[in-house]
Enzyme design. Sequence first.
Site, PDB file in Angstrom:
ATOM      1  N   ARG A 297       0.993  -1.053  -0.247  1.00  0.00           N
ATOM      2  CA  ARG A 297       0.214   0.223   0.078  1.00  0.00           C
ATOM      3  C   ARG A 297       0.973   1.102  -0.184  1.00  0.00           C
ATOM      4  O   ARG A 297       0.279   2.453  -0.544  1.00  0.00           O
ATOM      5  CB  ARG A 297      -0.646   0.072   1.470  1.00  0.00           C
TER       6      ARG A 297
ATOM      7  N   HIS B 245       0.311   4.171  -2.621  1.00  0.00           N
ATOM      8  CA  HIS B 245      -0.022   5.625  -1.996  1.00  0.00           C
ATOM      9  C   HIS B 245       1.379   6.943  -2.277  1.00  0.00           C
ATOM     10  O   HIS B 245       1.078   7.672  -2.055  1.00  0.00           O
ATOM     11  CB  HIS B 245       0.047   5.996  -0.862  1.00  0.00           C
ATOM     12  N   ASP B 246       2.134   6.299  -2.183  1.00  0.00           N
ATOM     13  CA  ASP B 246       3.792   7.409  -2.743  1.00  0.00           C
ATOM     14  C   ASP B 246       3.537   6.916  -4.658  1.00  0.00           C
ATOM     15  O   ASP B 246       3.448   8.592  -4.848  1.00  0.00           O
ATOM     16  CB  ASP B 246       4.836   6.090  -3.051  1.00  0.00           C
TER      17      ASP B 246
ATOM     18  N   SER C 176       8.350  10.651  -1.628  1.00  0.00           N
ATOM     19  CA  SER C 176       7.845  12.283  -0.508  1.00  0.00           C
ATOM     20  C   SER C 176       7.283  11.678   0.434  1.00  0.00           C
ATOM     21  O   SER C 176       6.505  12.413   1.686  1.00  0.00           O
ATOM     22  CB  SER C 176       6.418  12.642  -1.401  1.00  0.00           C
TER      23      SER C 176
ATOM     24  N   ASN D   1      -3.542   8.783   4.617  1.00  0.00           N
ATOM     25  CA  ASN D   1      -3.044   8.340   5.285  1.00  0.00           C
ATOM     26  C   ASN D   1      -2.490   7.692   6.697  1.00  0.00           C
ATOM     27  O   ASN D   1      -2.381   7.005   7.231  1.00  0.00           O
ATOM     28  CB  ASN D   1      -2.297   8.453   4.468  1.00  0.00           C
TER      29      ASN D   1
ATOM     30  N   PRO E 203      -7.126   8.380  -4.219  1.00  0.00           N
ATOM     31  CA  PRO E 203      -8.022   7.036  -4.768  1.00  0.00           C
ATOM     32  C   PRO E 203      -8.789   6.779  -2.713  1.00  0.00           C
ATOM     33  O   PRO E 203      -8.206   6.369  -2.144  1.00  0.00           O
ATOM     34  CB  PRO E 203      -7.773   6.754  -5.417  1.00  0.00           C
TER      35      PRO E 203
ATOM     36  N   HIS F 140      -6.215  -5.402  -2.401  1.00  0.00           N
ATOM     37  CA  HIS F 140      -6.999  -5.973  -1.765  1.00  0.00           C
ATOM     38  C   HIS F 140      -7.098  -7.629  -1.146  1.00  0.00           C
ATOM     39  O   HIS F 140      -8.153  -7.451  -0.143  1.00  0.00           O
ATOM     40  CB  HIS F 140      -8.954  -4.805  -1.600  1.00  0.00           C
TER      41      HIS F 140
ATOM     42  N   ASP G 292      -9.661  -9.707   2.402  1.00  0.00           N
ATOM     43  CA  ASP G 292     -10.481 -11.268   1.070  1.00  0.00           C
ATOM     44  C   ASP G 292     -10.520 -11.823   2.619  1.00  0.00           C
ATOM     45  O   ASP G 292     -10.429 -12.628   3.096  1.00  0.00           O
ATOM     46  CB  ASP G 292      -8.950 -11.393   0.771  1.00  0.00           C
TER      47      ASP G 292
END
Length: 335
Positions: free
Chosen positions: A67, A71-72, A81, A99, A167, A197, A250
């Site tokens: 993840r 997200h980066d 960053s 985050n 997102p 996921h 899941d």
Amino acid sequence: MAFPTAMAAVAVALCAAFALAALGGAEAQQLSPAYYDDSCPHVYDTVRRVIQEARASDPRILASLLRLHFHDCFVNGCDASLLLDETPTMRSEKEANPNKGSARGFPVVDDIKAALENACPGVVSCADVLALAAEVSVELAGGPYWRVMLGRTDGMAANFDGAQNLPNPTEPLNDLKQKFADLGLDDTDFVALQGAHTIGRAQCRFFQDRLYNFSDTERSDPTLDRSYLAALRESCPAAVSDNTCLNNLDPATPDTFDNRYYANILSNRGLLRSDQAMLSAPEEGAVSTAPIVGRFANSQVEFFQSFATAMVKMGNIAPMTGGLREVRRNCRVVN
């Protein structure tokens, strides 16, 4: 490697992905799976060793590291960053709503970086650490292997506002697809990357509205399987609106990277709204995603192939290579 029967298909898919990277401009052309072969030849083994050690005490770490790479890359491209800590003059992406309180695994990234600095000082970027950690995590969970494109440098500033626009699992499907499309990721990439996921957990607060007040109707999401709804309500009582209790993304095979995630969606057991919407929200564009969900549910090989290709494409979103950049010695601060 894990699931060897899928490897030939994945390798074929990556030929096309590498070709795409080569067409992505001068910066993308500098990325190569062999980038550290001479300067830090044991980089992959080092990353793998540290993650295996961390996994022994934290089974969730594989999903968490995967993840972090997502997200980066979705903010400023893959420039690490996300890893920068807050300073008096800079807001950290870690503090952005998507985050804060949920992004995790930063100490393991620190451990990987420390091991690499000991072996190859000043060579391996934090952005490449995240890319390698994502691949290793997928592989250790039973998923596909792909050759990670390497050679990024690290950004020198966080983008808090950009991280606020990551997102969100509560967004309409067409908005999510557009966010991926804006970064050059098509519907197949979107559905495949959502397949991350298949491992990990989500806090109740990210889907609680589906259980009690879906779309402000004061009712549950009608697409949720009734028995699954009952189980989720036990875990996430209505009286606790900010519940951080964890639930398996899941429920069938929560720690194994496989295609059961898509079978869950076909059974109306997608945990997040963004999961189930790919099948059950035709008014939001599921006409294009539902057939892909069905294909991936029926073929783990096809899912693995598409996931590996999409990860290479995602890793080439505005890669930071050269220019006024740096290789951070400590991933939390600029040099």
